[in-house]
Design a protein around this motif. Structure first.
Motif, mmCIF file in Angstrom:
data_model
loop_
_atom_site.group_PDB
_atom_site.id
_atom_site.type_symbol
_atom_site.label_atom_id
_atom_site.label_comp_id
_atom_site.label_asym_id
_atom_site.label_seq_id
_atom_site.Cartn_x
_atom_site.Cartn_y
_atom_site.Cartn_z
ATOM 1 N N HIS A 106 0.834 -1.201 0.000
ATOM 2 C CA HIS A 106 0.000 0.000 0.000
ATOM 3 C C HIS A 106 0.873 1.258 0.000
ATOM 4 O O HIS A 106 1.982 1.253 0.534
ATOM 5 N N GLY A 107 0.363 2.316 -0.598
ATOM 6 C CA GLY A 107 1.020 3.610 -0.543
ATOM 7 C C GLY A 107 2.220 3.786 -1.450
ATOM 8 O O GLY A 107 2.946 4.771 -1.334
ATOM 9 N N ARG A 108 2.442 2.866 -2.359
ATOM 10 C CA ARG A 108 3.604 2.956 -3.256
ATOM 11 C C ARG A 108 3.221 3.279 -4.699
ATOM 12 O O ARG A 108 4.081 3.309 -5.575
ATOM 13 N N GLY A 109 1.930 3.457 -4.961
ATOM 14 C CA GLY A 109 1.471 3.779 -6.308
ATOM 15 C C GLY A 109 1.182 2.584 -7.190
ATOM 16 O O GLY A 109 0.741 2.736 -8.322
ATOM 17 N N TYR A 110 1.403 1.360 -6.678
ATOM 18 C CA TYR A 110 1.167 0.169 -7.489
ATOM 19 C C TYR A 110 -0.323 -0.009 -7.810
ATOM 20 O O TYR A 110 -0.676 -0.382 -8.933
ATOM 21 N N GLY A 111 -1.181 0.257 -6.834
ATOM 22 C CA GLY A 111 -2.620 0.126 -7.061
ATOM 23 C C GLY A 111 -3.110 1.118 -8.094
ATOM 24 O O GLY A 111 -3.901 0.776 -8.979
ATOM 25 N N SER A 112 -2.646 2.354 -7.999
ATOM 26 C CA SER A 112 -3.044 3.378 -8.972
ATOM 27 C C SER A 112 -2.584 3.011 -10.376
ATOM 28 O O SER A 112 -3.334 3.151 -11.342
ATOM 29 N N GLU A 113 -1.350 2.531 -10.479
ATOM 30 C CA GLU A 113 -0.846 2.161 -11.797
ATOM 31 C C GLU A 113 -1.610 0.977 -12.372
ATOM 32 O O GLU A 113 -1.994 0.973 -13.547
ATOM 33 N N ALA A 114 -1.861 -0.043 -11.545
ATOM 34 C CA ALA A 114 -2.580 -1.226 -12.016
ATOM 35 C C ALA A 114 -4.007 -0.868 -12.420
ATOM 36 O O ALA A 114 -4.483 -1.270 -13.488
ATOM 37 N N ALA A 115 -4.701 -0.107 -11.582
ATOM 38 C CA ALA A 115 -6.076 0.288 -11.889
ATOM 39 C C ALA A 115 -6.104 1.174 -13.140
ATOM 40 O O ALA A 115 -6.962 1.002 -14.012
ATOM 41 N N GLY A 116 -5.166 2.106 -13.223
ATOM 42 C CA GLY A 116 -5.103 2.979 -14.398
ATOM 43 C C GLY A 116 -4.841 2.214 -15.683
ATOM 44 O O GLY A 116 -5.434 2.506 -16.723
ATOM 45 N N ARG A 117 -3.986 1.216 -15.604
ATOM 46 C CA ARG A 117 -3.692 0.406 -16.790
ATOM 47 C C ARG A 117 -4.917 -0.389 -17.218
ATOM 48 O O ARG A 117 -5.202 -0.529 -18.409
ATOM 49 N N LEU A 118 -5.683 -0.899 -16.237
ATOM 50 C CA LEU A 118 -6.880 -1.668 -16.572
ATOM 51 C C LEU A 118 -7.995 -0.757 -17.097
ATOM 52 O O LEU A 118 -8.751 -1.151 -17.991
ATOM 53 N N VAL A 119 -8.086 0.464 -16.590
ATOM 54 C CA VAL A 119 -9.050 1.434 -17.128
ATOM 55 C C VAL A 119 -8.694 1.749 -18.583
ATOM 56 O O VAL A 119 -9.576 1.786 -19.450
ATOM 57 N N GLN A 120 -7.433 1.959 -18.863
ATOM 58 C CA GLN A 120 -6.987 2.193 -20.240
ATOM 59 C C GLN A 120 -7.402 1.022 -21.136
ATOM 60 O O GLN A 120 -7.911 1.216 -22.242
ATOM 61 N N TYR A 121 -7.176 -0.192 -20.650
ATOM 62 C CA TYR A 121 -7.563 -1.395 -21.391
ATOM 63 C C TYR A 121 -9.080 -1.409 -21.644
ATOM 64 O O TYR A 121 -9.533 -1.742 -22.743
ATOM 65 N N ALA A 122 -9.858 -1.036 -20.628
ATOM 66 C CA ALA A 122 -11.319 -1.028 -20.768
ATOM 67 C C ALA A 122 -11.763 -0.109 -21.902
ATOM 68 O O ALA A 122 -12.624 -0.466 -22.709
ATOM 69 N N PHE A 123 -11.172 1.063 -21.970
ATOM 70 C CA PHE A 123 -11.573 2.026 -22.995
ATOM 71 C C PHE A 123 -10.961 1.721 -24.367
ATOM 72 O O PHE A 123 -11.658 1.740 -25.372
ATOM 73 N N GLU A 124 -9.677 1.421 -24.400
ATOM 74 C CA GLU A 124 -8.998 1.257 -25.686
ATOM 75 C C GLU A 124 -9.214 -0.111 -26.329
ATOM 76 O O GLU A 124 -9.266 -0.215 -27.548
ATOM 77 N N ASP A 125 -9.294 -1.157 -25.524
ATOM 78 C CA ASP A 125 -9.365 -2.504 -26.083
ATOM 79 C C ASP A 125 -10.747 -3.146 -25.994
ATOM 80 O O ASP A 125 -11.119 -3.922 -26.868
ATOM 81 N N LEU A 126 -11.480 -2.846 -24.923
ATOM 82 C CA LEU A 126 -12.813 -3.430 -24.782
ATOM 83 C C LEU A 126 -13.920 -2.518 -25.298
ATOM 84 O O LEU A 126 -15.082 -2.910 -25.302
ATOM 85 N N ASN A 127 -13.563 -1.302 -25.706
ATOM 86 C CA ASN A 127 -14.529 -0.349 -26.240
ATOM 87 C C ASN A 127 -15.640 -0.025 -25.244
ATOM 88 O O ASN A 127 -16.807 0.077 -25.608
ATOM 89 N N MET A 128 -15.284 0.142 -23.976
ATOM 90 C CA MET A 128 -16.268 0.509 -22.962
ATOM 91 C C MET A 128 -16.565 2.003 -23.047
ATOM 92 O O MET A 128 -15.738 2.794 -23.490
ATOM 93 N N ARG A 129 -17.738 2.359 -22.609
ATOM 94 C CA ARG A 129 -18.153 3.764 -22.566
ATOM 95 C C ARG A 129 -17.926 4.354 -21.186
ATOM 96 O O ARG A 129 -17.685 5.543 -21.048
ATOM 97 N N ARG A 130 -18.008 3.497 -20.124
ATOM 98 C CA ARG A 130 -17.822 3.985 -18.763
ATOM 99 C C ARG A 130 -17.257 2.882 -17.883
ATOM 100 O O ARG A 130 -17.439 1.699 -18.166
ATOM 101 N N VAL A 131 -16.569 3.306 -16.835
ATOM 102 C CA VAL A 131 -16.072 2.410 -15.798
ATOM 103 C C VAL A 131 -16.605 2.939 -14.474
ATOM 104 O O VAL A 131 -16.542 4.143 -14.205
ATOM 105 N N THR A 132 -17.156 2.041 -13.673
ATOM 106 C CA THR A 132 -17.739 2.385 -12.379
ATOM 107 C C THR A 132 -16.928 1.718 -11.280
ATOM 108 O O THR A 132 -16.317 0.680 -11.496
ATOM 109 N N ALA A 133 -16.955 2.313 -10.090
ATOM 110 C CA ALA A 133 -16.329 1.697 -8.917
ATOM 111 C C ALA A 133 -17.163 2.045 -7.691
ATOM 112 O O ALA A 133 -17.790 3.109 -7.638
ATOM 113 N N HIS A 134 -17.178 1.140 -6.722
ATOM 114 C CA HIS A 134 -17.900 1.348 -5.465
ATOM 115 C C HIS A 134 -16.894 1.275 -4.329
ATOM 116 O O HIS A 134 -16.032 0.390 -4.317
#
Length: 183
Positions: A106-134
């Protein structure tokens, strides 16, 4: 031997979970800094970890990846689809982002990088319109992660979660493709 790399970031890689990862997965599921914020208060033994692996981590419709640092698995990041109703992924082009990391990372930026990379994948590769989180309103670190990626607080379900003896609000965050493209 770990599985092949699926997505690569600057300091993390994302790869599919394998049976060899079950010990690490069970360790995370039993750590209070993981299960409490995830609101999953049940202990995980070998059988329940195996069930979680089969039921949740190996999906034909969802994206479930281990977050790895120097080839060592340190957490999970996922995109989950919805099958029914007006928010069904095939109709709404929407997925839900979730993540957790081993507390020592925790606190080293790994979670942000991993989540950001997967969000990029969602938009660029899966053609998603939105990403939600709870996220629970008590989870400042996760709220900060989502806001750093450009997510907007869209709503609050009042006292919808029980955490450490109290009821807490659950927050819904969302990110539209055009907002992501503008960042």
């Amino acid at each position: 031997m770990p599985g092949p790399i699926f997505l690569r970031g600057d300091t993390v890689t994302l790869r599919p979970p394998e049976r060899e990862d079950l010990d690490a997965i069970r360790e995370w599921l039993n750590h209070p800094q993981v299960w409490r914020p995830a609101l999953d208060p049940l202990p995980a033994n070998e059988d329940t970890a195996e069930s979680y692996f089969e039921r949740s981590l190996t999906s034909e419709t969802d994206v479930k990846c281990l977050v790895c640092v120097d080839k060592e698995p340190v957490g999970v990041v996922s995109l989950t689809t919805t099958e029914y109703g007006p928010t069904a992924t095939d109709r709404a082009r929407s997925v839900e982002l979730a993540y957790h990391l081993s507390p020592e990372y925790h606190g080293r930026g790994y979670g942000s990088e991993a989540a950001g990379r997967l969000v990029q994948y969602a938009f660029e590769d899966l053609n998603m319109r939105r990403v939600t989180a709870h996220v629970g309103a008590f989870n400042d670190a996760s709220i900060g992660l989502l806001e750093s990626l450009g997510f907007t607080h869209e709503g609050t379900r009042r006292e919808a979660a029980f955490y450490r003896g109290y009821y807490h609000d659950m927050l819904t965050y969302g990110l539209l493709r055009e907002e992501w493209e503008d960042t």
